[in-house]
Write an enzyme that holds these catalytic residues in place. Structure first.
Site, short mmCIF file in Angstrom:
data_model
loop_
_atom_site.label_atom_id
_atom_site.label_comp_id
_atom_site.label_asym_id
_atom_site.label_seq_id
_atom_site.Cartn_x
_atom_site.Cartn_y
_atom_site.Cartn_z
N LYS A 76 0.80 -1.17 0.00
CA LYS A 76 0.03 0.01 -0.06
C LYS A 76 1.01 0.92 0.10
CE LYS A 76 -3.91 -1.18 2.88
NZ LYS A 76 -4.33 -1.04 3.98
N ILE A 141 5.43 -14.71 -6.99
CA ILE A 141 5.16 -16.12 -7.23
C ILE A 141 4.24 -16.09 -8.64
CG2 ILE A 141 5.01 -16.63 -4.87
CD1 ILE A 141 1.80 -16.49 -5.29
N ASP A 142 3.89 -14.84 -9.16
CA ASP A 142 3.09 -14.88 -10.49
C ASP A 142 3.76 -15.34 -11.63
OD1 ASP A 142 1.05 -14.29 -8.59
OD2 ASP A 142 1.34 -12.27 -8.94
N ARG A 177 -16.42 -36.47 -6.71
CA ARG A 177 -16.78 -34.96 -6.80
C ARG A 177 -15.95 -34.13 -7.96
NH1 ARG A 177 -16.66 -33.94 -0.34
NH2 ARG A 177 -18.65 -34.52 0.06
N ARG A 186 -2.46 -13.46 -10.65
CA ARG A 186 -3.07 -12.30 -11.21
C ARG A 186 -3.71 -12.61 -12.60
NH1 ARG A 186 0.27 -7.06 -9.75
NH2 ARG A 186 1.85 -8.29 -10.84
N GLU A 237 -6.86 -17.33 -10.33
CA GLU A 237 -7.98 -16.41 -9.87
C GLU A 237 -8.29 -15.06 -10.83
OE1 GLU A 237 -5.36 -14.13 -6.84
OE2 GLU A 237 -3.92 -13.46 -8.25
N ARG A 278 -17.13 -28.84 -4.81
CA ARG A 278 -16.60 -28.41 -3.92
C ARG A 278 -15.37 -27.35 -4.34
NH1 ARG A 278 -20.00 -30.67 -1.65
NH2 ARG A 278 -20.24 -31.81 0.25
N HIS A 284 -2.88 -17.52 -0.03
CA HIS A 284 -1.66 -16.81 0.64
C HIS A 284 -0.67 -18.16 1.07
CE1 HIS A 284 -3.68 -13.19 0.35
NE2 HIS A 284 -2.55 -12.69 0.22
N ARG A 287 2.37 -18.21 -0.95
CA ARG A 287 3.42 -17.58 -0.66
C ARG A 287 4.16 -17.57 0.67
NH1 ARG A 287 0.65 -11.75 -2.09
NH2 ARG A 287 1.44 -10.96 0.08
O1 F6P Z 1 1.47 -10.53 -6.95
C1 F6P Z 1 1.54 -11.77 -6.13
C2 F6P Z 1 0.04 -11.91 -5.57
O2 F6P Z 1 0.34 -12.99 -4.67
C3 F6P Z 1 -1.08 -12.01 -6.43
O3 F6P Z 1 -1.15 -13.34 -6.97
C4 F6P Z 1 -2.35 -11.87 -5.72
O4 F6P Z 1 -3.39 -11.49 -6.44
C5 F6P Z 1 -1.69 -10.82 -4.82
O5 F6P Z 1 -0.35 -10.92 -4.88
C6 F6P Z 1 -2.47 -10.71 -3.63
O6 F6P Z 1 -1.87 -9.70 -2.58
P1 F6P Z 1 -2.25 -9.30 -0.98
O7 F6P Z 1 -3.10 -10.08 -0.70
O8 F6P Z 1 -0.76 -9.19 -0.44
O9 F6P Z 1 -2.56 -7.87 -1.23
#
Ligand code: F6P
Length: 369
Positions: A76, A141-142, A177, A186, A237, A278, A284, A287
């Site tokens: 942030k 990680i992306d 299932r 991302r 995601e 399901r 996270h 990560r």
């Molecule tokens: O960029 C890394 C990443 O892990 C993305 O895959 C994910 O969308 C994002 O960070 C989430 O970040 P945070 O929850 O730390 O804001």
């Protein structure tokens, strides 16, 4: 110009391998005779008491295998959008870059090693344009950073996702299932694709290939018909339906983040096929924890190569793994775009030949998995 003092910061979200990069930069810099400091919490530490900490041999002892970052992470606010609390309690983002550059000068910092993903590298590039000597190290990680064949953190995330998919496999089979597993990434499908192929998922959905529910449900039905009553689906995601949009969730602070597609896919397949479904979101978990062996080594190599670049005076660049070795890739080239999964890449071709459904074409389900 001779270098006396260098700084390190870790921007954006964390990734396994950050501490290994820090260790390699610190030890290589000490070899060069440079003093090293760490800036805590991205750039925030520059203006905070105790926000700039000395990094010596002792500070980086035994951290190669540790997850997170000893310098702290924030995603942030940054020098060009610094959050400032207004009298009415609201937060306004102001350009604080002049102050940040002044602080670097006051502290006598000759070079900044900015370890980060595309957002942090864009900031590093802007600071470099403003005259700061910066070297970037690709973290995420992306795996979506241009100028390197791989970022550190990616291998660890893929390994965790692969293990999770394997675990889902046995419970899915036991209950017949459809299990949908949402992974981070991302707007790039690297984690979904690599873990999905490695774990022999039945369906992989990723942002690069908008999907069609008819195709996905046909795969589920084919598997049922051949007596394989369960289906494993991994969804990135940022994946979305043909003609649709990616899913976002609003957090308590008002910010939005990708997420929710896994649940939606599971519900929709349940409605359309009548199957028990399901969903699980790894989030996270991908990560957290220490880096894989591959990421430890890559991170140490990135850190050492970044210092060699500084010693050669190659600033305004990111260290990229461009086989067979490391290269200095100009930051403006790095931040010009995002490294998506190429649709003709070998892993996609492998997925298709293995009859893994990518959501766009009906596949022939053989006696697999
Ligand atoms: O960029 C890394 C990443 O892990 C993305 O895959 C994910 O969308 C994002 O960070 C989430 O970040 P945070 O929850 O730390 O804001």
């Amino acid at each position: 110009m001779s270098i006396r003092k260098v700084a390190i910061n870790t921007g954006g979200g964390d990734a396994p391998g950050l501490n290994a990069v820090i260790r390699a930069i610190v030890l290589s810099s000490i070899r060069q005779g440079w003093e090293v400091v760490g800036i805590r919490r991205g750039y925030h530490g520059l203006t905070e008491p105790d926000g700039v900490v000395p990094l010596d041999r002792e500070a980086v002892r035994g951290i190669t295998h540790r997850g997170g970052t000893i310098l702290g992470a924030v995603n942030k606010g940054h020098p060009f959008a610094h959050p400032v609390k207004q009298p009415d309690g609201s937060i306004e983002l102001v350009d604080n870059s002049d102050k940040v550059l002044e602080r670097f000068e006051e502290l006598g910092i000759d070079v900044l090693f900015a370890i980060g993903g595309d957002g942090s590298l864009s900031i590093a590039n802007k600071l470099s344009v403003r005259g700061l000597r910066v070297i970037g190290v690709p973290k995420t990680i992306d795996n979506d950073v241009l100028g390197t064949v791989v970022t550190f953190g990616f291998d660890t995330a893929v390994s965790i996702a692969t293990e999770a998919l394997e675990r889902l496999h046995t419970t899915a089979e036991a209950h017949e299932r459809v299990m949908v597993c949402e992974v981070m990434g991302r707007n790039c499908g690297w984690i979904a694709l690599n873990s999905g192929v490695a774990a022999t998922a039945d369906v992989i959905l990723m942002p690069e290939i908008p999907f069609d529910f008819d195709v996905v449900c046909e795969k589920v039905r084919q598997r049922d018909e051949m007596g394989r009553g369960f289906t494993i689906i991994v969804v990135s995601e940022g994946a979305y339906e043909k003609g649709g949009q990616p899913f976002f969730k609003r957090r308590s602070d008002g910010a939005t983040r990708l997420g929710g597609i896994g649940e939606y896919v599971a519900d929709e397949i349940g409605k359309r096929t009548g199957k028990d479904t399901r969903s699980v979101c790894l989030g996270h978990l991908l990560r957290g924890g220490g880096p894989s062996t591959f990421d430890r080594l890559l991170s140490l190599r990135f850190g050492a190569a970044a210092v060699r670049m500084a010693a050669r005076g190659q600033f305004g660049a990111m260290v990229g793994l461009v086989p067979p070795g490391m290269e200095a890739v100009p930051l403006d080239v790095v931040v010009a775009g995002t490294r998506n999964v190429p649709l003709d890449c070998d892993t996609i071709r492998t997925a298709r030949i293995l009859d893994i459904c990518l959501g766009d074409q009906i596949t022939r389900t053989g006696a697999r998995s």
